[in-house]
Design an enzyme around this catalytic site. Structure first.
Site, PDB file in Angstrom:
ATOM      1  N   LYS A 191       0.848  -1.198   0.000  1.00  0.00           N
ATOM      2  CA  LYS A 191       0.000   0.000   0.000  1.00  0.00           C
ATOM      3  C   LYS A 191       0.883   1.248   0.000  1.00  0.00           C
ATOM      4  O   LYS A 191       1.524   1.573   0.993  1.00  0.00           O
ATOM      5  CB  LYS A 191      -0.922   0.048   1.224  1.00  0.00           C
ATOM      6  CG  LYS A 191      -2.019   1.106   1.005  1.00  0.00           C
ATOM      7  CD  LYS A 191      -2.676   1.580   2.278  1.00  0.00           C
ATOM      8  CE  LYS A 191      -1.874   2.599   3.021  1.00  0.00           C
ATOM      9  NZ  LYS A 191      -1.674   3.880   2.317  1.00  0.00           N
ATOM     10  N   GLY A 243       6.832   4.305   8.406  1.00  0.00           N
ATOM     11  CA  GLY A 243       5.994   5.486   8.597  1.00  0.00           C
ATOM     12  C   GLY A 243       6.202   6.045   9.985  1.00  0.00           C
ATOM     13  O   GLY A 243       7.261   5.857  10.594  1.00  0.00           O
ATOM     14  N   SER A 244       5.193   6.699  10.497  1.00  0.00           N
ATOM     15  CA  SER A 244       5.357   7.411  11.765  1.00  0.00           C
ATOM     16  C   SER A 244       5.281   6.459  12.960  1.00  0.00           C
ATOM     17  O   SER A 244       4.692   5.373  12.882  1.00  0.00           O
ATOM     18  CB  SER A 244       4.280   8.477  11.883  1.00  0.00           C
ATOM     19  OG  SER A 244       3.016   7.866  11.838  1.00  0.00           O
ATOM     20  N   THR A 245       5.863   6.902  14.052  1.00  0.00           N
ATOM     21  CA  THR A 245       5.902   6.075  15.257  1.00  0.00           C
ATOM     22  C   THR A 245       4.487   5.828  15.787  1.00  0.00           C
ATOM     23  O   THR A 245       4.167   4.721  16.239  1.00  0.00           O
ATOM     24  CB  THR A 245       6.802   6.744  16.309  1.00  0.00           C
ATOM     25  OG1 THR A 245       8.137   6.752  15.779  1.00  0.00           O
ATOM     26  CG2 THR A 245       6.807   5.984  17.628  1.00  0.00           C
ATOM     27  N   GLY A 248       2.937   3.157  13.794  1.00  0.00           N
ATOM     28  CA  GLY A 248       3.665   1.917  14.094  1.00  0.00           C
ATOM     29  C   GLY A 248       3.137   1.266  15.367  1.00  0.00           C
ATOM     30  O   GLY A 248       2.949   0.045  15.432  1.00  0.00           O
ATOM     31  N   GLU A 265       9.794   0.435  10.576  1.00  0.00           N
ATOM     32  CA  GLU A 265      10.802   1.472  10.295  1.00  0.00           C
ATOM     33  C   GLU A 265      10.111   2.791  10.567  1.00  0.00           C
ATOM     34  O   GLU A 265       9.281   3.235   9.768  1.00  0.00           O
ATOM     35  CB  GLU A 265      11.239   1.420   8.824  1.00  0.00           C
ATOM     36  CG  GLU A 265      11.863   0.110   8.385  1.00  0.00           C
ATOM     37  CD  GLU A 265      13.337   0.004   8.725  1.00  0.00           C
ATOM     38  OE1 GLU A 265      13.854   0.900   9.413  1.00  0.00           O
ATOM     39  OE2 GLU A 265      13.953  -0.981   8.316  1.00  0.00           O
ATOM     40  N   CYS A 299      13.399  10.214   7.254  1.00  0.00           N
ATOM     41  CA  CYS A 299      13.294   9.641   8.603  1.00  0.00           C
ATOM     42  C   CYS A 299      14.591   9.792   9.364  1.00  0.00           C
ATOM     43  O   CYS A 299      14.587  10.023  10.571  1.00  0.00           O
ATOM     44  CB  CYS A 299      12.916   8.175   8.494  1.00  0.00           C
ATOM     45  SG  CYS A 299      13.958   7.271   7.345  1.00  0.00           S
ATOM     46  N   GLU A 396       9.947  15.100  15.883  1.00  0.00           N
ATOM     47  CA  GLU A 396      10.340  15.034  14.479  1.00  0.00           C
ATOM     48  C   GLU A 396       9.583  16.127  13.713  1.00  0.00           C
ATOM     49  O   GLU A 396       8.354  16.145  13.721  1.00  0.00           O
ATOM     50  CB  GLU A 396       9.961  13.646  13.943  1.00  0.00           C
ATOM     51  CG  GLU A 396      10.433  13.385  12.542  1.00  0.00           C
ATOM     52  CD  GLU A 396      10.060  11.981  12.066  1.00  0.00           C
ATOM     53  OE1 GLU A 396       8.941  11.514  12.368  1.00  0.00           O
ATOM     54  OE2 GLU A 396      10.889  11.363  11.382  1.00  0.00           O
TER      55      GLU A 396
HETATM   56  P1  NAD Z   1       2.263   7.810   8.398  1.00  0.00           P
HETATM   57  O1  NAD Z   1       2.569   6.861   9.497  1.00  0.00           O
HETATM   58  O2  NAD Z   1       1.198   8.787   8.593  1.00  0.00           O
HETATM   59  O3  NAD Z   1       1.877   7.004   7.076  1.00  0.00           O
HETATM   60  C1  NAD Z   1       2.701   5.990   6.562  1.00  0.00           C
HETATM   61  C2  NAD Z   1       1.839   5.008   5.810  1.00  0.00           C
HETATM   62  O4  NAD Z   1       0.962   4.384   6.732  1.00  0.00           O
HETATM   63  C3  NAD Z   1       0.954   5.631   4.745  1.00  0.00           C
HETATM   64  O5  NAD Z   1       0.873   4.736   3.661  1.00  0.00           O
HETATM   65  C4  NAD Z   1      -0.397   5.734   5.444  1.00  0.00           C
HETATM   66  O6  NAD Z   1      -1.475   5.704   4.569  1.00  0.00           O
HETATM   67  C5  NAD Z   1      -0.391   4.501   6.309  1.00  0.00           C
HETATM   68  N1  NAD Z   1      -1.226   4.575   7.512  1.00  0.00           N
HETATM   69  C6  NAD Z   1      -1.719   5.673   8.144  1.00  0.00           C
HETATM   70  N2  NAD Z   1      -2.434   5.308   9.223  1.00  0.00           N
HETATM   71  C7  NAD Z   1      -2.380   3.953   9.275  1.00  0.00           C
HETATM   72  C8  NAD Z   1      -2.897   2.986  10.195  1.00  0.00           C
HETATM   73  N3  NAD Z   1      -3.598   3.336  11.263  1.00  0.00           N
HETATM   74  N4  NAD Z   1      -2.607   1.680   9.972  1.00  0.00           N
HETATM   75  C9  NAD Z   1      -1.879   1.301   8.915  1.00  0.00           C
HETATM   76  N5  NAD Z   1      -1.368   2.171   8.016  1.00  0.00           N
HETATM   77  C10 NAD Z   1      -1.612   3.481   8.194  1.00  0.00           C
HETATM   78  O7  NAD Z   1       3.646   8.468   8.053  1.00  0.00           O
HETATM   79  P2  NAD Z   1       3.930   9.515   6.899  1.00  0.00           P
HETATM   80  O8  NAD Z   1       3.530  10.837   7.389  1.00  0.00           O
HETATM   81  O9  NAD Z   1       3.414   9.031   5.596  1.00  0.00           O
HETATM   82  O10 NAD Z   1       5.511   9.389   6.772  1.00  0.00           O
HETATM   83  C11 NAD Z   1       6.350  10.075   7.575  1.00  0.00           C
HETATM   84  C12 NAD Z   1       6.875   9.203   8.680  1.00  0.00           C
HETATM   85  O11 NAD Z   1       7.530   8.049   8.149  1.00  0.00           O
HETATM   86  C13 NAD Z   1       7.911   9.922   9.493  1.00  0.00           C
HETATM   87  O12 NAD Z   1       7.688   9.707  10.855  1.00  0.00           O
HETATM   88  C14 NAD Z   1       9.209   9.260   9.038  1.00  0.00           C
HETATM   89  O13 NAD Z   1      10.238   9.361   9.966  1.00  0.00           O
HETATM   90  C15 NAD Z   1       8.793   7.884   8.777  1.00  0.00           C
HETATM   91  N6  NAD Z   1       9.736   7.190   7.888  1.00  0.00           N
HETATM   92  C16 NAD Z   1      10.565   6.232   8.415  1.00  0.00           C
HETATM   93  C17 NAD Z   1      11.492   5.595   7.608  1.00  0.00           C
HETATM   94  C18 NAD Z   1      12.399   4.541   8.178  1.00  0.00           C
HETATM   95  O14 NAD Z   1      12.989   3.800   7.399  1.00  0.00           O
HETATM   96  N7  NAD Z   1      12.542   4.461   9.486  1.00  0.00           N
HETATM   97  C19 NAD Z   1      11.577   5.924   6.261  1.00  0.00           C
HETATM   98  C20 NAD Z   1      10.738   6.902   5.750  1.00  0.00           C
HETATM   99  C21 NAD Z   1       9.816   7.526   6.586  1.00  0.00           C
END
Ligand code: NAD
Length: 486
Positions: A191, A243-245, A248, A265, A299, A396
C-alpha cells in the site's frame, strides 16, 4: 582587494533548467493493481493525486476499500505456493528484469516522483530511482543464495506480506519492501501512501512488463484507513511498515497475539555531531545534505545538529552562508536544491513546530528566497539557542528545519545524542578515526555515518532502535525479516 575577497564575492546566477514532463506517459486514471492487472475498485473510490508544487492534479488514482484489499490478499495467497516453488535462480531473474526496466524508465520515474511528491528532480534522478533499481539488483543476487544469508540454516518464506510505505521516498520504499520479500519467495500486497501513489503504479506497469505471475505483487493505494484494514486482514503472514511512530504503535497493537512477524521502520530525531577537529567545510556540506535533502522529509534526517562549543560560531556562520546559496523552488528544475513540501498537512505541521520553537525561546533564522505563489513551500531554517527540552529538539519536524545544540566534551555529545526517544541514525564529523568508532559504539542509533550523511546502499542494513522501530532492511540482514529460519 585581495584575491580571496574577489573570489568569494562571485555571485552565481542560474538560468532555469527545467526537466520536461512531455514524454511522461501517465494515464488519466489508474486502477488498483490486483491479480496482475489494473482493476476498478469495488468498494473504494477514485481521488486525484496532487502536484505539491502547483496544487494541480497529476493523475487520478483508485483508492482501495476493504473488499478490494481482501481481493488483493486472496490473489497474493493463491500466487504464493507457485512463486515459492520456483527456484531461487528463476525468482532472481524476475527481480533482475524489474531492476533493468526501472533503469530503462529512469527519467520518466524521476520526473513523476518529483511531480507527485515535490522533491527536486536532481534527487529523484540521482538517488531515488538508481537506488530503487540497485535494491532489486541486490536481492536478485540473493534469491538463489538464501541459505548463505542465514548461515546455512533452513529458510522458508513466510507467505503473504502486507507492506505499507510513506510518502517521502515512494518508489525507493516500495523497492526496499518488495525486493527482499519476493527474493525470499513471499508474495506481497503493497500500500503506497495517499499523497504519492504514482511511481508505485508505474512500478506495477513494470511488474506487468516483467511478466511476474499474477498475484505475486498487488499494489493498492489508499489512505490510513486502508492501511489499518490491510494489517487487520486475517490471511497475512507478515507486516512490514515504514511510517510514523504513532501508526507503528497502532499496528503493533493490532497484531498483538496474532503471531504475525512485524518490521517497523519509524520516525527519528537523529543527531549530527560535529567535533572541533572535523574538516569544517566538509561538515557543513554534510549538515546541509543531512537536513535539506528531500526538504528534510527524511526519517534519518540530521535534524539535531550537535556542535562542539569551540567551533560552534564558525560552523553556524558557514552553515548560514551556505544555506543562503540553496535554491528553493520548481522541483522539475535541475538546479533546484529544495523542492516543495509534500502536502498542505505536512506544511501546517512544520509551521506549527517552528512556531513552538520561537515561543519556547529558540532563535529562528530562515533564508530569504522567492517562493512560488502556488504550492506548498518552506524556506530552509536554522534554530540556535535551542534547549534539549524544546519541542524542536525532541519532536520530528520532517521539514527543512535544523535545531542546533552545543556540547563541550565527547561524553556530553554522546549523552545529548542519546537523549531521545528515537534512535534511527547519527552522523559523526571528526578527523580522528578512533574517536569516531568510540562515539559510534556508544550511540543508540541503527545507522551511524562518519564524515558523511544520508548515504544509502542496498548492501547495508538500515533500521532503528527504541521508538524508531525494529527489524532491518537492506543487505543480508534484510532477508531475515522475510524468512522463517529453522
Ligand atoms: P504515516 O505513518 O502517517 O503514514 C505511513 C503510511 O501508513 C501511509 O501509507 C499511510 O497511509 C499509512 N497509515 C496511516 N495510518 C495507518 C494505520 N492506522 N494503519 C496502517 N497504516 C496506516 O507516516 P507519513 O507521514 O506518511 O511518513 C512520515 C513518517 O515516516 C515519518 O515519521 C518518518 O520518519 C517515517 N519514515 C521512516 C522511515 C524509516 O525507514 N525508518 C523511512 C521513511 C519515513
Amino acid at each position: 582587494m585581495s584575491t580571496q575577497e574577489v573570489r568569494t564575492s562571485i555571485v552565481w546566477d542560474y538560468a532555469p533548467a527545467p526537466e520536461s514532463p512531455d514524454h511522461v506517459r501517465l494515464r488519466d486514471s489508474y486502477g488498483l493493481f490486483i491479480d496482475g492487472d489494473f482493476r476498478d475498485p469495488r468498494d473504494g473510490t477514485r481521488v486525484p493525486s496532487l502536484n505539491p508544487a502547483t496544487e494541480e492534479p497529476v493523475a487520478e488514482v483508485a483508492f482501495a476499500g476493504p473488499g478490494d484489499l481482501r481481493r488483493a490478499v486472496e490473489s497474493a495467497r493463491r500466487a504464493q505456493p507457485a512463486w515459492a516453488a520456483l527456484s531461487g535462480l528463476e525468482r532472481g531473474k524476475y527481480l533482475f528484469r524489474i531492476a533493468r526496466l526501472i533503469q530503462e524508465r529512469t527519467r520518466e520515474l524521476a520526473i513523476v516522483e518529483s511531480m507527485d511528491g515535490g522533491k527536486p528532480v536532481r534527487e529523484s534522478r540521482d538517488v531515488d530511482v538508481p537506488l530503487a533499481a540497485a535494491h532489486f539488483f541486490h536481492y536478485a543476487g540473493w534469491a538463489d543464495k538464501l541459505a548463505y544469508g542465514v548461515a546455512g540454516r533452513r529458510a522458508e518464506p513466510l507467505g503473504v506480506a502486507a507492506q505499507i510505505v510513506p510518502w517521502n521516498f515512494p518508489l525507493l520504499m516500495a523497492a526496499w519492501k518488495l525486493a527482499p520479500a519476493l527474493a525470499c519467495g513471499n508474495t506481497s500486497v503493497l500500500k503506497p501512501a495517499e499523497t504519492t501513489p504514482l511511481t508505485a503504479l508505474l512500478l506495477a506497469e513494470i511488474i506487468q512488463e516483467a511478466e511476474l505471475p499474477p498475484g505475486v505483487v498487488g499494489i493498492v493505494p489508499g489512505d490510513g484507513a486502508a492501511g489499518a484494514a490491510l494489517v487487520r486482514e486475517p490471511d497475512i503472514d507478515k507486516v512490514a511498515f515504514t511510517g510514523s511512530t504513532g501508526v507503528g504503535k497502532d499496528i503493533q497493537a493490532a497484531l498483538a497475539g496474532r503471531g504475525v512477524p512485524l518490521t517497523l521502520e519509524l520516525g527519528g530525531k537523529s543527531a549530527n555531531i560535529v567535533f572541533e577537529d572535523a574538516a569544517i567545510d566538509q561538515a557543513v556540506e554534510g549538515i546541509v545534505n543531512g537536513i535539506f535533502f528531500n526538504q528534510g522529509h527524511v526519517c534519518c534526517a540530521g535534524s539535531r545538529l550537535l556542535i562542539q562549543e569551540s567551533v560552534a560560531d564558525t560552523v553556524i556562520g558557514k552553515l548560514w552562508e551556505r544555506m543562503g546559496r540553496l535554491r528553493v523552488g520548481d522541483p522539475l528544475d535541475k538546479n533546484t536544491d529544495v523542492g516543495a513540501i509534500n502536502s498542505r498537512e505536512q506544511l501546517d505541521r512544520i509551521r506549527s513546530l517552528v512556531s513552538a520553537g520561537e515561543e519556547e525561546g529558540a532563535v529562528r533564522r530562515s533564508i530569504e528566497c522567492e517562493l512560488p505563489d502556488r504550492g506548498w513551500w518552506f524556506a530552509p531554517t536554522v534554530f540556535t539557542e535551542v534547549a534539549p527540552a524544546h519541542r524542536i529538539a525532541v519532536e520530528e519536524i520532517f521539514g527543512p528545519v535544523v535545531s542546533v545544540l552545543t556540547f563541550r566534551t565527547q561524553a556530553e555529545a554522546i549523552e545529548k545524542a542519546n537523549n531521545s526517544t528515537y534512535g534511527l541514525a547519527a552522523g559523526i564529523w571528526t578527523d580522528k578515526g578512533a574517536k569516531a568508532f568510540e562515539v559510534a559504539s556508544a550511540l543508540q542509533a541503527g545507522v551511524v555515518w562518519q564524515n558523511t550523511y544520508n548515504h544509502f546502499d542496498p548492501t547495508a542494513a538500515f533500521g532503528g532502535y527504541k521508538e524508531s522501530g525494529f527489524g532491518r532492511e537492506g543487505g543480508p540482514a534484510g532477508l531475515r525479516s522475510y524468512l522463517r529460519v529453522s
